[in-house]
Design a protein around this motif. Structure first.
Motif, PDB file in Angstrom:
ATOM      1  N   TYR A   1      26.367  32.032  42.520  1.00 16.99           N
ATOM      2  CA  TYR A   1      25.121  31.761  41.805  1.00 16.99           C
ATOM      3  C   TYR A   1      24.429  33.073  41.420  1.00 16.99           C
ATOM      4  CZ  TYR A   1      20.394  30.017  40.876  1.00 16.99           C
ATOM      5  OH  TYR A   1      19.194  29.722  40.292  1.00 16.99           O
TER       6      TYR A   1
ATOM      7  N   VAL B   1      29.703  23.328  44.562  1.00 23.91           N
ATOM      8  CA  VAL B   1      30.203  23.790  43.265  1.00 23.91           C
ATOM      9  C   VAL B   1      30.850  25.151  43.465  1.00 23.91           C
ATOM     10  CG1 VAL B   1      29.575  24.388  40.903  1.00 23.91           C
ATOM     11  CG2 VAL B   1      28.347  22.574  42.095  1.00 23.91           C
TER      12      VAL B   1
ATOM     13  N   CYS C   1      25.573  26.486  36.939  1.00 19.91           N
ATOM     14  CA  CYS C   1      26.022  25.373  37.780  1.00 19.91           C
ATOM     15  C   CYS C   1      24.955  24.279  37.848  1.00 19.91           C
ATOM     16  CB  CYS C   1      26.399  25.855  39.172  1.00 19.91           C
ATOM     17  SG  CYS C   1      25.039  26.572  40.095  1.00 19.91           S
TER      18      CYS C   1
ATOM     19  N   LEU D   1      34.007  20.719  41.584  1.00 18.44           N
ATOM     20  CA  LEU D   1      32.876  20.038  42.211  1.00 18.44           C
ATOM     21  C   LEU D   1      33.433  19.226  43.365  1.00 18.44           C
ATOM     22  CD1 LEU D   1      31.132  18.688  39.006  1.00 18.44           C
ATOM     23  CD2 LEU D   1      30.358  20.576  40.405  1.00 18.44           C
TER      24      LEU D   1
ATOM     25  N   THR E   1      25.559  20.227  37.073  1.00 20.52           N
ATOM     26  CA  THR E   1      25.334  19.182  38.075  1.00 20.52           C
ATOM     27  C   THR E   1      24.078  18.354  37.850  1.00 20.52           C
ATOM     28  OG1 THR E   1      24.184  20.746  39.510  1.00 20.52           O
ATOM     29  CG2 THR E   1      26.561  20.502  39.828  1.00 20.52           C
TER      30      THR E   1
ATOM     31  N   ILE F   1      31.854  28.525  39.184  1.00 19.44           N
ATOM     32  CA  ILE F   1      30.881  28.651  38.097  1.00 19.44           C
ATOM     33  C   ILE F   1      29.946  29.796  38.468  1.00 19.44           C
ATOM     34  CG2 ILE F   1      29.044  27.547  36.783  1.00 19.44           C
ATOM     35  CD1 ILE F   1      30.364  24.867  37.392  1.00 19.44           C
TER      36      ILE F   1
ATOM     37  N   GLU G   1      36.913  25.807  37.917  1.00 20.27           N
ATOM     38  CA  GLU G   1      35.654  25.175  38.265  1.00 20.27           C
ATOM     39  C   GLU G   1      35.918  23.887  39.038  1.00 20.27           C
ATOM     40  OE1 GLU G   1      33.786  24.549  34.526  1.00 20.27           O
ATOM     41  OE2 GLU G   1      33.462  26.672  34.192  1.00 20.27           O
TER      42      GLU G   1
END
Length: 69
Positions: A49, A18, A26, A4, A30, A21, A2
């Motif tokens: 996502y 991101v 996610c 960022l 965040t 994830i 993972e």
């Protein structure tokens, strides 16, 4: 893994990316950061996502036979 990633532009805009994830979690990761950074202008979901979490189950099958000996 993972990760960022943040890109801070000279005019003060911050781009956040991101990776690693899967699914909508996610947004949970965040949310606190975005609240501190200020107004969110745009969200662009990645393919991660929309991906579904894949769960792998290991099952042991046992078969017992009895003999009439």
């Amino acid at each position: 893994m993972e990760t960022l990633e943040f890109i801070i532009y000279p005019d003060g805009r911050v781009q956040e990316k991101v990776t690693g994830i899967v699914g909508a979690s996610c947004a949970e990761v965040t949310a606190a950061i975005e609240a501190q950074l200020g107004q969110v202008l745009n969200h662009e979901p990645t393919s991660e996502y929309f991906a579904a979490k894949v769960q792998q189950y290991n099952m042991a099958n046992t078969h017992t036979t009895y003999s009439d000996w």
